[in-house]
Design a protein around this motif. Structure first.
Motif, PDB file in Angstrom:
ATOM      1  N   MET A   1      52.438 -11.806  60.824  1.00  0.00           N
ATOM      2  CA  MET A   1      51.212 -11.028  61.447  1.00  0.00           C
ATOM      3  C   MET A   1      52.397 -10.284  62.228  1.00  0.00           C
ATOM      4  O   MET A   1      53.723 -10.572  62.138  1.00  0.00           O
ATOM      5  CB  MET A   1      51.933 -12.887  62.269  1.00  0.00           C
ATOM      6  N   THR A   2      51.600  -9.713  62.766  1.00  0.00           N
ATOM      7  CA  THR A   2      52.252  -8.431  63.173  1.00  0.00           C
ATOM      8  C   THR A   2      52.370  -8.767  64.724  1.00  0.00           C
ATOM      9  O   THR A   2      52.165  -9.680  65.403  1.00  0.00           O
ATOM     10  CB  THR A   2      51.381  -7.346  63.421  1.00  0.00           C
ATOM     11  N   GLU A   3      53.794  -7.927  65.694  1.00  0.00           N
ATOM     12  CA  GLU A   3      53.825  -7.757  66.902  1.00  0.00           C
ATOM     13  C   GLU A   3      52.604  -7.875  67.968  1.00  0.00           C
ATOM     14  O   GLU A   3      52.625  -9.029  68.704  1.00  0.00           O
ATOM     15  CB  GLU A   3      54.824  -7.078  66.625  1.00  0.00           C
ATOM     16  N   GLY A   4      51.559  -6.948  67.351  1.00  0.00           N
ATOM     17  CA  GLY A   4      49.983  -6.850  68.021  1.00  0.00           C
ATOM     18  C   GLY A   4      49.418  -8.479  67.914  1.00  0.00           C
ATOM     19  O   GLY A   4      49.006  -8.154  69.362  1.00  0.00           O
ATOM     20  N   GLN A   5      49.788  -8.770  66.574  1.00  0.00           N
ATOM     21  CA  GLN A   5      48.702 -10.509  66.842  1.00  0.00           C
ATOM     22  C   GLN A   5      49.343 -11.564  68.262  1.00  0.00           C
ATOM     23  O   GLN A   5      48.952 -11.739  68.511  1.00  0.00           O
ATOM     24  CB  GLN A   5      48.943 -10.832  65.784  1.00  0.00           C
ATOM     25  N   VAL A   6      50.872 -11.356  67.899  1.00  0.00           N
ATOM     26  CA  VAL A   6      51.617 -12.081  68.779  1.00  0.00           C
ATOM     27  C   VAL A   6      51.464 -11.812  70.020  1.00  0.00           C
ATOM     28  O   VAL A   6      51.389 -12.489  71.166  1.00  0.00           O
ATOM     29  CB  VAL A   6      52.886 -12.088  68.751  1.00  0.00           C
ATOM     30  N   LEU A   7      51.572 -10.654  71.043  1.00  0.00           N
ATOM     31  CA  LEU A   7      51.018  -9.861  72.016  1.00  0.00           C
ATOM     32  C   LEU A   7      49.515 -10.284  72.490  1.00  0.00           C
ATOM     33  O   LEU A   7      49.183 -10.386  73.670  1.00  0.00           O
ATOM     34  CB  LEU A   7      51.265  -8.839  72.262  1.00  0.00           C
TER      35      LEU A   7
ATOM     36  N   LEU B   1      40.729 -23.925  77.882  1.00  0.00           N
ATOM     37  CA  LEU B   1      41.378 -24.457  77.481  1.00  0.00           C
ATOM     38  C   LEU B   1      41.017 -24.501  75.695  1.00  0.00           C
ATOM     39  O   LEU B   1      41.706 -24.225  74.802  1.00  0.00           O
ATOM     40  CB  LEU B   1      41.791 -25.674  77.425  1.00  0.00           C
ATOM     41  N   THR B   2      39.781 -25.627  75.355  1.00  0.00           N
ATOM     42  CA  THR B   2      39.261 -26.439  73.923  1.00  0.00           C
ATOM     43  C   THR B   2      38.799 -24.483  73.177  1.00  0.00           C
ATOM     44  O   THR B   2      38.700 -24.691  72.185  1.00  0.00           O
ATOM     45  CB  THR B   2      38.390 -27.460  74.138  1.00  0.00           C
ATOM     46  N   GLY B   3      38.282 -23.713  73.655  1.00  0.00           N
ATOM     47  CA  GLY B   3      37.850 -22.784  73.242  1.00  0.00           C
ATOM     48  C   GLY B   3      38.596 -21.426  72.848  1.00  0.00           C
ATOM     49  O   GLY B   3      39.053 -20.859  71.789  1.00  0.00           O
ATOM     50  N   PHE B   4      39.783 -21.321  73.767  1.00  0.00           N
ATOM     51  CA  PHE B   4      40.708 -21.199  73.424  1.00  0.00           C
ATOM     52  C   PHE B   4      41.465 -21.608  72.638  1.00  0.00           C
ATOM     53  O   PHE B   4      41.764 -20.921  71.149  1.00  0.00           O
ATOM     54  CB  PHE B   4      41.516 -20.862  74.466  1.00  0.00           C
ATOM     55  N   MET B   5      41.945 -22.668  71.905  1.00  0.00           N
ATOM     56  CA  MET B   5      42.753 -23.491  71.299  1.00  0.00           C
ATOM     57  C   MET B   5      42.036 -23.171  69.625  1.00  0.00           C
ATOM     58  O   MET B   5      41.969 -23.531  68.555  1.00  0.00           O
ATOM     59  CB  MET B   5      42.819 -24.864  71.587  1.00  0.00           C
ATOM     60  N   THR B   6      40.122 -23.470  69.948  1.00  0.00           N
ATOM     61  CA  THR B   6      39.046 -23.197  68.976  1.00  0.00           C
ATOM     62  C   THR B   6      39.726 -22.177  68.018  1.00  0.00           C
ATOM     63  O   THR B   6      39.598 -21.920  66.591  1.00  0.00           O
ATOM     64  CB  THR B   6      37.793 -23.843  69.111  1.00  0.00           C
ATOM     65  N   ASP B   7      39.544 -20.953  68.994  1.00  0.00           N
ATOM     66  CA  ASP B   7      40.273 -19.434  68.545  1.00  0.00           C
ATOM     67  C   ASP B   7      41.330 -19.882  67.608  1.00  0.00           C
ATOM     68  O   ASP B   7      40.890 -18.850  66.491  1.00  0.00           O
ATOM     69  CB  ASP B   7      40.072 -18.584  69.717  1.00  0.00           C
ATOM     70  N   LEU B   8      42.529 -19.947  68.237  1.00  0.00           N
ATOM     71  CA  LEU B   8      43.347 -20.209  67.552  1.00  0.00           C
ATOM     72  C   LEU B   8      43.388 -20.445  66.076  1.00  0.00           C
ATOM     73  O   LEU B   8      44.087 -20.258  65.089  1.00  0.00           O
ATOM     74  CB  LEU B   8      44.820 -20.663  68.119  1.00  0.00           C
ATOM     75  N   TRP B   9      42.764 -22.130  66.145  1.00  0.00           N
ATOM     76  CA  TRP B   9      42.739 -22.968  64.598  1.00  0.00           C
ATOM     77  C   TRP B   9      41.699 -22.361  63.901  1.00  0.00           C
ATOM     78  O   TRP B   9      42.191 -21.830  63.051  1.00  0.00           O
ATOM     79  CB  TRP B   9      42.910 -23.952  64.910  1.00  0.00           C
ATOM     80  N   THR B  10      40.885 -20.713  64.096  1.00  0.00           N
ATOM     81  CA  THR B  10      39.622 -20.914  63.433  1.00  0.00           C
ATOM     82  C   THR B  10      40.006 -18.723  62.957  1.00  0.00           C
ATOM     83  O   THR B  10      40.260 -19.197  61.906  1.00  0.00           O
ATOM     84  CB  THR B  10      38.952 -20.158  64.367  1.00  0.00           C
ATOM     85  N   ASN B  11      40.956 -18.583  63.704  1.00  0.00           N
ATOM     86  CA  ASN B  11      41.959 -17.288  63.320  1.00  0.00           C
ATOM     87  C   ASN B  11      43.386 -17.640  62.433  1.00  0.00           C
ATOM     88  O   ASN B  11      43.894 -16.552  62.599  1.00  0.00           O
ATOM     89  CB  ASN B  11      41.843 -16.561  64.490  1.00  0.00           C
ATOM     90  N   PHE B  12      43.573 -18.832  61.886  1.00  0.00           N
ATOM     91  CA  PHE B  12      45.109 -19.404  61.967  1.00  0.00           C
ATOM     92  C   PHE B  12      45.265 -18.624  60.421  1.00  0.00           C
ATOM     93  O   PHE B  12      45.977 -18.051  60.321  1.00  0.00           O
ATOM     94  CB  PHE B  12      45.121 -20.291  61.791  1.00  0.00           C
ATOM     95  N   SER B  13      44.604 -18.531  59.846  1.00  0.00           N
ATOM     96  CA  SER B  13      44.211 -18.050  58.373  1.00  0.00           C
ATOM     97  C   SER B  13      45.174 -16.249  58.445  1.00  0.00           C
ATOM     98  O   SER B  13      45.862 -15.747  58.033  1.00  0.00           O
ATOM     99  CB  SER B  13      43.704 -18.219  57.021  1.00  0.00           C
ATOM    100  N   LEU B  14      44.237 -15.949  59.508  1.00  0.00           N
ATOM    101  CA  LEU B  14      44.641 -14.163  59.663  1.00  0.00           C
ATOM    102  C   LEU B  14      45.867 -13.574  60.270  1.00  0.00           C
ATOM    103  O   LEU B  14      46.986 -13.185  60.147  1.00  0.00           O
ATOM    104  CB  LEU B  14      43.139 -13.646  60.886  1.00  0.00           C
ATOM    105  N   TYR B  15      46.456 -15.306  60.670  1.00  0.00           N
ATOM    106  CA  TYR B  15      47.848 -14.360  61.040  1.00  0.00           C
ATOM    107  C   TYR B  15      49.101 -14.997  60.058  1.00  0.00           C
ATOM    108  O   TYR B  15      50.196 -14.807  60.794  1.00  0.00           O
ATOM    109  CB  TYR B  15      48.237 -15.836  62.333  1.00  0.00           C
ATOM    110  N   LEU B  16      48.762 -15.846  59.656  1.00  0.00           N
ATOM    111  CA  LEU B  16      49.809 -16.019  58.111  1.00  0.00           C
ATOM    112  C   LEU B  16      49.759 -14.551  56.960  1.00  0.00           C
ATOM    113  O   LEU B  16      50.934 -15.031  57.144  1.00  0.00           O
ATOM    114  CB  LEU B  16      49.165 -17.281  57.094  1.00  0.00           C
ATOM    115  N   GLY B  17      48.809 -14.387  56.835  1.00  0.00           N
ATOM    116  CA  GLY B  17      49.046 -13.034  56.185  1.00  0.00           C
ATOM    117  C   GLY B  17      47.889 -12.041  56.170  1.00  0.00           C
ATOM    118  O   GLY B  17      47.700 -11.072  56.026  1.00  0.00           O
TER     119      GLY B  17
END
Length: 89
Positions: free
Chosen positions: A1-7, A73-89
């Motif tokens: 996960m890059t700094e840009g993704q975290v930001l 808030l549900t949409g935001f959390m859904t987006d986070l969990w949907t893109n979770f695999s992208l954040y890992l690697g």
């Protein structure tokens, strides 16, 4: 996960906090201003007069805007969990 993704995640989270809290805060601000003007016009200097109307108006605001806030808030959390695999690697 890059700094840009975290930001990006933090920026989007802060944006959601601001957008979701804005309606309730604006209601509280408007009710407080109206009561403050009423106190000034009638020369009533009771400091606790604003609490009950503000609490009631915020409660009504949460009832009115609650589903919209929950959807955001549900949409935001859904987006986070949907893109979770992208954040890992």
């Amino acid at each position: 996960m890059t700094e840009g993704q975290v930001l990006d995640i933090v920026r989007e989270a802060l944006y959601n906090v601001i957008i979701c809290s804005a309606p309730v805060l604006l209601i509280s601000l408007i009710v407080g201003l109206v009561i403050s003007i009423f106190q000034t016009v009638t020369s009533i200097q009771e400091q606790t007069l604003t609490f009950v109307p503000k609490i009631l108006s915020v409660f009504i605001g949460i009832i009115v805007f609650g589903s919209w806030i929950a959807n955001n808030l549900t949409g935001f959390m859904t987006d986070l969990w949907t893109n979770f695999s992208l954040y890992l690697g």
